[in-house]
Scaffold this motif. Sequence first.
Motif, PDB file in Angstrom:
ATOM      1  N   UNK A   1       0.949  -1.189  -0.039  1.00  0.00           N
ATOM      2  CA  UNK A   1       0.026   0.066  -0.074  1.00  0.00           C
ATOM      3  C   UNK A   1       1.023   1.174  -0.022  1.00  0.00           C
ATOM      4  N   UNK A   2       1.945   0.986   0.960  1.00  0.00           N
ATOM      5  CA  UNK A   2       2.894   2.335   0.918  1.00  0.00           C
ATOM      6  C   UNK A   2       3.571   2.811  -0.443  1.00  0.00           C
ATOM      7  N   UNK A   3       3.821   1.292  -1.184  1.00  0.00           N
ATOM      8  CA  UNK A   3       4.349   1.535  -2.411  1.00  0.00           C
ATOM      9  C   UNK A   3       3.564   2.327  -3.557  1.00  0.00           C
ATOM     10  N   UNK A   4       2.257   1.624  -3.409  1.00  0.00           N
ATOM     11  CA  UNK A   4       1.150   2.382  -4.149  1.00  0.00           C
ATOM     12  C   UNK A   4       1.201   3.897  -4.225  1.00  0.00           C
ATOM     13  N   UNK A   5       0.941   4.202  -3.174  1.00  0.00           N
ATOM     14  CA  UNK A   5       0.942   5.838  -2.737  1.00  0.00           C
ATOM     15  C   UNK A   5       2.226   6.376  -2.986  1.00  0.00           C
ATOM     16  N   UNK A   6       3.264   5.944  -2.738  1.00  0.00           N
ATOM     17  CA  UNK A   6       4.419   6.501  -3.123  1.00  0.00           C
ATOM     18  C   UNK A   6       4.632   6.609  -4.607  1.00  0.00           C
ATOM     19  N   UNK A   7       4.174   5.612  -5.345  1.00  0.00           N
ATOM     20  CA  UNK A   7       4.379   5.691  -6.738  1.00  0.00           C
ATOM     21  C   UNK A   7       3.211   6.582  -7.472  1.00  0.00           C
ATOM     22  N   UNK A   8       1.994   6.971  -6.660  1.00  0.00           N
ATOM     23  CA  UNK A   8       1.255   8.151  -7.012  1.00  0.00           C
ATOM     24  C   UNK A   8       1.727   9.558  -6.870  1.00  0.00           C
TER      25      UNK A   8
ATOM     26  N   UNK B   1       4.369  14.577  -8.181  1.00  0.00           N
ATOM     27  CA  UNK B   1       5.445  15.341  -8.222  1.00  0.00           C
ATOM     28  C   UNK B   1       6.103  15.969  -9.308  1.00  0.00           C
ATOM     29  N   UNK B   2       6.368  14.873 -10.361  1.00  0.00           N
ATOM     30  CA  UNK B   2       6.797  15.260 -11.419  1.00  0.00           C
ATOM     31  C   UNK B   2       5.854  16.000 -12.295  1.00  0.00           C
TER      32      UNK B   2
ATOM     33  N   UNK C   1       5.925   0.529  -8.913  1.00  0.00           N
ATOM     34  CA  UNK C   1       5.185   0.046  -9.971  1.00  0.00           C
ATOM     35  C   UNK C   1       3.970   0.008  -9.973  1.00  0.00           C
ATOM     36  N   UNK C   2       3.429  -0.227  -8.935  1.00  0.00           N
ATOM     37  CA  UNK C   2       1.860  -0.286  -8.600  1.00  0.00           C
ATOM     38  C   UNK C   2       1.233   1.098  -8.746  1.00  0.00           C
ATOM     39  N   UNK C   3       1.939   2.150  -8.195  1.00  0.00           N
ATOM     40  CA  UNK C   3       1.213   3.361  -8.198  1.00  0.00           C
ATOM     41  C   UNK C   3       1.468   4.026  -9.645  1.00  0.00           C
ATOM     42  N   UNK C   4       2.557   3.849 -10.222  1.00  0.00           N
ATOM     43  CA  UNK C   4       2.870   4.293 -11.640  1.00  0.00           C
ATOM     44  C   UNK C   4       1.922   3.660 -12.663  1.00  0.00           C
ATOM     45  N   UNK C   5       1.688   2.257 -12.513  1.00  0.00           N
ATOM     46  CA  UNK C   5       0.710   1.679 -13.380  1.00  0.00           C
ATOM     47  C   UNK C   5      -0.849   2.110 -13.042  1.00  0.00           C
ATOM     48  N   UNK C   6      -1.282   2.378 -12.059  1.00  0.00           N
ATOM     49  CA  UNK C   6      -2.429   3.060 -11.624  1.00  0.00           C
ATOM     50  C   UNK C   6      -2.583   4.756 -12.417  1.00  0.00           C
ATOM     51  N   UNK C   7      -1.598   5.127 -12.494  1.00  0.00           N
ATOM     52  CA  UNK C   7      -1.395   6.767 -13.238  1.00  0.00           C
ATOM     53  C   UNK C   7      -1.649   6.646 -14.555  1.00  0.00           C
ATOM     54  N   UNK C   8      -0.817   5.350 -15.318  1.00  0.00           N
ATOM     55  CA  UNK C   8      -0.895   5.376 -16.648  1.00  0.00           C
ATOM     56  C   UNK C   8      -2.256   4.600 -17.423  1.00  0.00           C
ATOM     57  N   UNK C   9      -2.998   3.894 -16.290  1.00  0.00           N
ATOM     58  CA  UNK C   9      -4.122   3.288 -16.814  1.00  0.00           C
ATOM     59  C   UNK C   9      -5.404   3.986 -16.316  1.00  0.00           C
ATOM     60  N   UNK C  10      -5.658   4.003 -14.861  1.00  0.00           N
ATOM     61  CA  UNK C  10      -6.673   4.561 -14.420  1.00  0.00           C
ATOM     62  C   UNK C  10      -7.056   5.899 -14.580  1.00  0.00           C
ATOM     63  N   UNK C  11      -5.746   6.775 -14.069  1.00  0.00           N
ATOM     64  CA  UNK C  11      -5.819   8.055 -14.122  1.00  0.00           C
ATOM     65  C   UNK C  11      -6.063   8.435 -15.565  1.00  0.00           C
TER      66      UNK C  11
END
Length: 330
Positions: A6-13, A18-19, A59-69
Amino acid sequence: MKNLQSKSFYFGLLFTFFIAIISLLSSHLPIINKIGALSIAIIIAIIFRQLKGYPEAYRSGITFSSKRLLKLAIILYGLKLNINDVIGNGSHLLIIDCVVIVFSILFILFINRFIKGDQSLTLLLGIGTGICGAAAIAAVTPILKTKEKDTAISIGIIALIGTVFSLAYTLIYSIFSISPQSYGAWSGASLHEIAHVILAADFSGDQALKIALLSKLGRVFLLIPVSLILIFIMKVKDKSNKQSQHINTPYFLIGFILMAIINTYVNIPVAVMNVINVLTTICLLMAMVALGLNVSLKDLRHRALKPLISVTITSICLSLLTYLLIDLIY
Protein backbone atom coordinates in the motif's frame (compact mmCIF):
# COMPACT_ATOMS: atom_id res chain seq x y z
CA MET A 1 3.19 -7.20 3.41
CA LYS A 2 -0.09 -5.57 2.32
CA ASN A 3 0.85 -2.46 4.28
CA LEU A 4 4.18 -2.31 2.45
CA GLN A 5 2.45 -2.73 -0.92
CA SER A 6 0.00 0.00 0.00
CA LYS A 7 2.86 2.37 0.83
CA SER A 8 4.57 1.57 -2.47
CA PHE A 9 1.32 2.30 -4.31
CA TYR A 10 0.90 5.73 -2.72
CA PHE A 11 4.58 6.56 -3.14
CA GLY A 12 4.18 5.71 -6.85
CA LEU A 13 1.19 8.05 -7.12
CA LEU A 14 3.07 10.81 -5.28
CA PHE A 15 6.07 10.29 -7.54
CA THR A 16 4.01 10.88 -10.71
CA PHE A 17 2.14 13.74 -8.99
CA PHE A 18 5.40 15.45 -8.03
CA ILE A 19 6.75 15.39 -11.60
CA ALA A 20 3.32 16.46 -12.90
CA ILE A 21 3.39 19.56 -10.70
CA ILE A 22 6.95 20.39 -11.82
CA SER A 23 5.79 20.07 -15.44
CA LEU A 24 2.78 22.29 -14.85
CA LEU A 25 4.85 25.00 -13.16
CA SER A 26 7.55 24.77 -15.83
CA SER A 27 4.96 25.27 -18.57
CA HIS A 28 4.52 28.88 -17.36
CA LEU A 29 8.19 29.76 -17.79
CA PRO A 30 9.36 31.82 -20.81
CA ILE A 31 10.32 29.80 -23.91
CA ILE A 32 9.41 26.52 -22.17
CA ASN A 33 5.75 27.59 -22.23
CA LYS A 34 5.84 27.09 -26.02
CA ILE A 35 6.26 23.34 -25.49
CA GLY A 36 3.26 22.67 -23.25
CA ALA A 37 2.87 20.87 -19.92
CA LEU A 38 2.13 17.45 -21.45
CA SER A 39 5.29 17.53 -23.53
CA ILE A 40 7.34 18.66 -20.54
CA ALA A 41 5.94 15.82 -18.40
CA ILE A 42 6.84 13.21 -21.01
CA ILE A 43 10.34 14.67 -21.49
CA ILE A 44 11.13 14.82 -17.76
CA ALA A 45 9.89 11.24 -17.25
CA ILE A 46 11.90 9.92 -20.20
CA ILE A 47 15.08 11.66 -18.99
CA PHE A 48 14.55 10.29 -15.46
CA ARG A 49 14.10 6.77 -16.86
CA GLN A 50 17.39 6.99 -18.78
CA LEU A 51 19.40 8.48 -15.87
CA LYS A 52 17.90 6.65 -12.89
CA GLY A 53 16.08 3.68 -14.41
CA TYR A 54 12.50 2.59 -13.79
CA PRO A 55 11.50 2.98 -10.09
CA GLU A 56 10.38 -0.63 -9.57
CA ALA A 57 9.33 -0.02 -5.95
CA TYR A 58 6.66 2.40 -7.18
CA ARG A 59 5.39 0.23 -10.04
CA SER A 60 1.82 -0.26 -8.72
CA GLY A 61 1.22 3.48 -8.27
CA ILE A 62 2.82 4.33 -11.60
CA THR A 63 0.70 1.69 -13.37
CA PHE A 64 -2.43 3.13 -11.74
CA SER A 65 -1.50 6.56 -13.11
CA SER A 66 -0.90 5.27 -16.63
CA LYS A 67 -4.15 3.31 -16.76
CA ARG A 68 -6.83 4.50 -14.31
CA LEU A 69 -5.97 8.20 -14.10
CA LEU A 70 -5.56 8.34 -17.87
CA LYS A 71 -9.10 7.03 -18.39
CA LEU A 72 -10.46 9.42 -15.75
CA ALA A 73 -8.77 12.34 -17.53
CA ILE A 74 -10.32 11.31 -20.85
CA ILE A 75 -13.79 11.10 -19.25
CA LEU A 76 -13.42 14.59 -17.76
CA TYR A 77 -12.05 15.83 -21.09
CA GLY A 78 -15.57 15.39 -22.48
CA LEU A 79 -16.63 18.45 -20.48
CA LYS A 80 -14.65 20.58 -22.94
CA LEU A 81 -17.01 19.53 -25.72
CA ASN A 82 -20.26 21.26 -26.69
CA ILE A 83 -22.08 19.07 -29.19
CA ASN A 84 -24.36 21.90 -30.42
CA ASP A 85 -21.40 24.15 -31.24
CA VAL A 86 -19.78 21.44 -33.31
CA ILE A 87 -22.88 20.31 -35.22
CA GLY A 88 -24.43 23.77 -35.54
CA ASN A 89 -22.01 26.66 -35.87
CA GLY A 90 -19.11 24.57 -37.12
CA SER A 91 -20.92 22.21 -39.49
CA HIS A 92 -18.86 23.28 -42.52
CA LEU A 93 -15.67 22.91 -40.53
CA LEU A 94 -16.85 19.50 -39.33
CA ILE A 95 -16.80 18.25 -42.92
CA ILE A 96 -13.18 19.38 -43.27
CA ASP A 97 -12.42 17.71 -39.92
CA CYS A 98 -13.76 14.40 -41.27
CA VAL A 99 -11.48 14.71 -44.30
CA VAL A 100 -8.53 15.53 -42.01
CA ILE A 101 -8.99 12.41 -39.89
CA VAL A 102 -9.50 10.01 -42.80
CA PHE A 103 -6.56 11.52 -44.70
CA SER A 104 -4.21 11.47 -41.69
CA ILE A 105 -4.80 7.81 -40.84
CA LEU A 106 -4.85 6.42 -44.39
CA PHE A 107 -1.99 8.53 -45.72
CA ILE A 108 0.41 7.76 -42.87
CA LEU A 109 -0.33 4.04 -43.22
CA PHE A 110 0.29 4.41 -46.98
CA ILE A 111 3.67 6.06 -46.36
CA ASN A 112 4.52 3.40 -43.79
CA ARG A 113 4.04 0.64 -46.36
CA PHE A 114 6.98 2.02 -48.34
CA ILE A 115 9.39 2.79 -45.51
CA LYS A 116 8.34 -0.30 -43.50
CA GLY A 117 8.14 1.36 -40.08
CA ASP A 118 6.50 0.11 -36.90
CA GLN A 119 2.80 -0.45 -37.65
CA SER A 120 1.56 0.11 -34.10
CA LEU A 121 3.39 3.42 -33.67
CA THR A 122 2.34 4.59 -37.12
CA LEU A 123 -1.36 3.94 -36.49
CA LEU A 124 -1.25 5.79 -33.17
CA LEU A 125 0.52 8.73 -34.82
CA GLY A 126 -2.09 8.82 -37.60
CA ILE A 127 -4.89 8.96 -35.03
CA GLY A 128 -3.05 11.59 -32.98
CA THR A 129 -2.36 13.72 -36.04
CA GLY A 130 -5.91 13.53 -37.32
CA ILE A 131 -7.81 14.04 -34.06
CA CYS A 132 -6.29 15.68 -30.98
CA GLY A 133 -2.75 14.53 -30.34
CA ALA A 134 -1.91 12.92 -27.01
CA ALA A 135 -5.53 12.80 -25.80
CA ALA A 136 -6.62 10.84 -28.89
CA ILE A 137 -3.68 8.44 -28.65
CA ALA A 138 -4.43 7.89 -24.97
CA ALA A 139 -8.12 7.30 -25.71
CA VAL A 140 -7.59 4.59 -28.34
CA THR A 141 -4.75 2.81 -26.52
CA PRO A 142 -7.09 0.61 -24.40
CA ILE A 143 -9.15 -0.21 -27.51
CA LEU A 144 -6.15 -1.19 -29.62
CA LYS A 145 -4.44 -2.86 -26.63
CA THR A 146 -1.27 -0.93 -27.40
CA LYS A 147 1.85 -1.37 -25.27
CA GLU A 148 2.47 1.47 -22.84
CA LYS A 149 5.90 2.23 -24.28
CA ASP A 150 4.37 2.55 -27.77
CA THR A 151 1.80 4.98 -26.40
CA ALA A 152 4.50 7.04 -24.69
CA ILE A 153 6.76 7.12 -27.76
CA SER A 154 3.82 8.18 -29.97
CA ILE A 155 2.84 10.96 -27.58
CA GLY A 156 6.44 12.16 -27.45
CA ILE A 157 6.67 12.29 -31.27
CA ILE A 158 3.32 14.08 -31.60
CA ALA A 159 4.39 16.64 -29.00
CA LEU A 160 7.63 17.31 -30.88
CA ILE A 161 6.09 17.56 -34.35
CA GLY A 162 3.11 19.61 -33.15
CA THR A 163 5.34 22.14 -31.39
CA VAL A 164 7.57 22.57 -34.46
CA PHE A 165 4.57 22.99 -36.78
CA SER A 166 2.74 25.46 -34.53
CA LEU A 167 5.83 27.68 -34.40
CA ALA A 168 6.20 27.35 -38.18
CA TYR A 169 2.56 28.48 -38.60
CA THR A 170 3.24 31.70 -36.69
CA LEU A 171 6.22 32.35 -38.97
CA ILE A 172 4.11 31.72 -42.08
CA TYR A 173 1.42 34.10 -40.81
CA SER A 174 4.06 36.78 -40.20
CA ILE A 175 5.46 36.48 -43.73
CA PHE A 176 2.38 35.89 -45.88
CA SER A 177 -0.92 37.74 -46.11
CA ILE A 178 -3.53 35.44 -44.53
CA SER A 179 -6.79 36.67 -42.99
CA PRO A 180 -7.20 35.91 -39.26
CA GLN A 181 -10.37 33.93 -40.03
CA SER A 182 -8.65 31.67 -42.59
CA TYR A 183 -5.53 31.34 -40.44
CA GLY A 184 -7.59 30.34 -37.39
CA ALA A 185 -9.58 27.73 -39.31
CA TRP A 186 -6.38 26.38 -40.87
CA SER A 187 -4.65 26.09 -37.49
CA GLY A 188 -7.62 24.34 -35.87
CA ALA A 189 -8.08 21.92 -38.76
CA SER A 190 -4.47 20.80 -39.11
CA LEU A 191 -2.43 21.20 -35.91
CA HIS A 192 -2.09 18.27 -33.53
CA GLU A 193 -2.80 19.28 -29.91
CA ILE A 194 -5.26 21.85 -28.54
CA ALA A 195 -2.21 23.52 -26.97
CA HIS A 196 -0.57 23.73 -30.40
CA VAL A 197 -3.72 25.26 -31.89
CA ILE A 198 -3.86 27.88 -29.13
CA LEU A 199 -0.15 28.64 -29.54
CA ALA A 200 -0.50 29.24 -33.29
CA ALA A 201 -3.94 30.89 -33.46
CA ASP A 202 -3.52 33.21 -30.48
CA PHE A 203 -0.68 34.83 -32.41
CA SER A 204 -3.30 36.22 -34.82
CA GLY A 205 -5.78 37.50 -32.23
CA ASP A 206 -9.12 36.58 -30.63
CA GLN A 207 -11.06 36.11 -33.88
CA ALA A 208 -8.57 33.58 -35.22
CA LEU A 209 -8.40 31.79 -31.86
CA LYS A 210 -12.20 31.44 -31.62
CA ILE A 211 -12.49 29.86 -35.08
CA ALA A 212 -9.42 27.70 -34.47
CA LEU A 213 -10.88 26.23 -31.28
CA LEU A 214 -14.24 25.60 -32.98
CA SER A 215 -12.48 23.73 -35.78
CA LYS A 216 -10.38 21.76 -33.30
CA LEU A 217 -13.48 21.00 -31.23
CA GLY A 218 -14.95 19.20 -34.24
CA ARG A 219 -11.94 16.91 -34.43
CA VAL A 220 -12.24 16.15 -30.71
CA PHE A 221 -15.95 15.36 -31.23
CA LEU A 222 -15.04 12.91 -34.00
CA LEU A 223 -12.96 10.94 -31.50
CA ILE A 224 -16.26 9.29 -30.52
CA PRO A 225 -17.19 7.73 -33.91
CA VAL A 226 -13.54 6.89 -34.65
CA SER A 227 -13.30 5.01 -31.35
CA LEU A 228 -16.53 3.14 -32.08
CA ILE A 229 -15.21 2.14 -35.51
CA LEU A 230 -11.97 0.88 -33.94
CA ILE A 231 -13.97 -1.13 -31.38
CA PHE A 232 -15.91 -2.76 -34.22
CA ILE A 233 -12.71 -3.57 -36.16
CA MET A 234 -11.07 -5.06 -33.07
CA LYS A 235 -14.13 -7.21 -32.34
CA VAL A 236 -14.13 -8.51 -35.93
CA LYS A 237 -10.45 -9.40 -35.57
CA ASP A 238 -11.20 -11.02 -32.22
CA LYS A 239 -13.80 -13.32 -33.82
CA SER A 240 -11.45 -14.30 -36.63
CA ASN A 241 -8.68 -15.21 -34.18
CA LYS A 242 -9.72 -17.90 -31.72
CA GLN A 243 -6.62 -17.37 -29.60
CA SER A 244 -7.20 -13.65 -29.13
CA GLN A 245 -8.76 -12.24 -26.00
CA HIS A 246 -12.17 -10.66 -25.61
CA ILE A 247 -12.33 -6.90 -26.30
CA ASN A 248 -13.28 -5.15 -23.08
CA THR A 249 -16.02 -2.54 -23.27
CA PRO A 250 -14.33 0.91 -23.08
CA TYR A 251 -16.50 2.37 -20.32
CA PHE A 252 -14.30 5.45 -20.22
CA LEU A 253 -15.54 6.30 -23.73
CA ILE A 254 -19.16 6.10 -22.52
CA GLY A 255 -18.17 8.45 -19.71
CA PHE A 256 -16.57 10.80 -22.24
CA ILE A 257 -19.84 10.95 -24.22
CA LEU A 258 -21.93 11.49 -21.07
CA MET A 259 -19.67 14.36 -19.97
CA ALA A 260 -20.03 15.97 -23.42
CA ILE A 261 -23.83 15.71 -23.16
CA ILE A 262 -23.79 17.19 -19.66
CA ASN A 263 -21.62 20.10 -20.78
CA THR A 264 -23.94 20.73 -23.72
CA TYR A 265 -27.25 20.81 -21.84
CA VAL A 266 -26.32 21.61 -18.22
CA ASN A 267 -25.10 25.02 -17.10
CA ILE A 268 -22.07 24.11 -14.98
CA PRO A 269 -20.85 26.95 -12.69
CA VAL A 270 -17.54 28.50 -13.77
CA ALA A 271 -15.96 27.79 -10.37
CA VAL A 272 -16.83 24.10 -10.65
CA MET A 273 -15.46 23.92 -14.21
CA ASN A 274 -12.22 25.55 -13.09
CA VAL A 275 -11.76 22.86 -10.44
CA ILE A 276 -12.58 20.11 -12.94
CA ASN A 277 -10.15 21.56 -15.48
CA VAL A 278 -7.35 21.53 -12.90
CA LEU A 279 -8.21 17.94 -11.90
CA THR A 280 -8.27 16.88 -15.57
CA THR A 281 -4.91 18.50 -16.20
CA ILE A 282 -3.28 16.91 -13.14
CA CYS A 283 -4.62 13.43 -13.96
CA LEU A 284 -3.49 13.71 -17.57
CA LEU A 285 -0.05 14.97 -16.54
CA MET A 286 0.39 12.14 -14.02
CA ALA A 287 -0.59 9.67 -16.75
CA MET A 288 1.94 11.21 -19.15
CA VAL A 289 4.67 10.91 -16.50
CA ALA A 290 3.82 7.24 -15.99
CA LEU A 291 3.87 6.60 -19.73
CA GLY A 292 7.17 8.44 -20.12
CA LEU A 293 8.77 6.23 -17.48
CA ASN A 294 8.13 3.26 -19.76
CA VAL A 295 10.14 4.74 -22.64
CA SER A 296 13.59 3.36 -23.33
CA LEU A 297 15.79 5.49 -25.60
CA LYS A 298 17.07 2.24 -27.07
CA ASP A 299 13.54 1.48 -28.27
CA LEU A 300 13.17 5.09 -29.40
CA ARG A 301 16.30 4.92 -31.56
CA HIS A 302 15.41 1.61 -33.16
CA ARG A 303 11.67 2.00 -33.59
CA ALA A 304 10.76 5.70 -33.75
CA LEU A 305 12.81 7.02 -36.69
CA LYS A 306 10.63 5.66 -39.49
CA PRO A 307 7.31 6.57 -37.77
CA LEU A 308 8.79 10.06 -37.21
CA ILE A 309 9.50 10.35 -40.93
CA SER A 310 5.97 9.14 -41.74
CA VAL A 311 4.23 11.60 -39.40
CA THR A 312 6.39 14.49 -40.65
CA ILE A 313 5.50 13.82 -44.30
CA THR A 314 1.83 13.33 -43.36
CA SER A 315 1.73 16.56 -41.35
CA ILE A 316 3.24 18.57 -44.21
CA CYS A 317 0.75 17.14 -46.72
CA LEU A 318 -2.11 17.65 -44.25
CA SER A 319 -1.17 21.32 -43.81
CA LEU A 320 -1.21 21.85 -47.58
CA LEU A 321 -4.51 19.99 -48.02
CA THR A 322 -6.32 21.84 -45.23
CA TYR A 323 -5.02 25.21 -46.44
CA LEU A 324 -6.53 24.55 -49.86
CA LEU A 325 -9.84 23.41 -48.35
CA ILE A 326 -10.03 26.42 -46.01
CA ASP A 327 -9.20 28.72 -48.93
CA LEU A 328 -12.31 27.44 -50.74
CA ILE A 329 -14.55 28.37 -47.79
CA TYR A 330 -13.14 31.71 -46.60
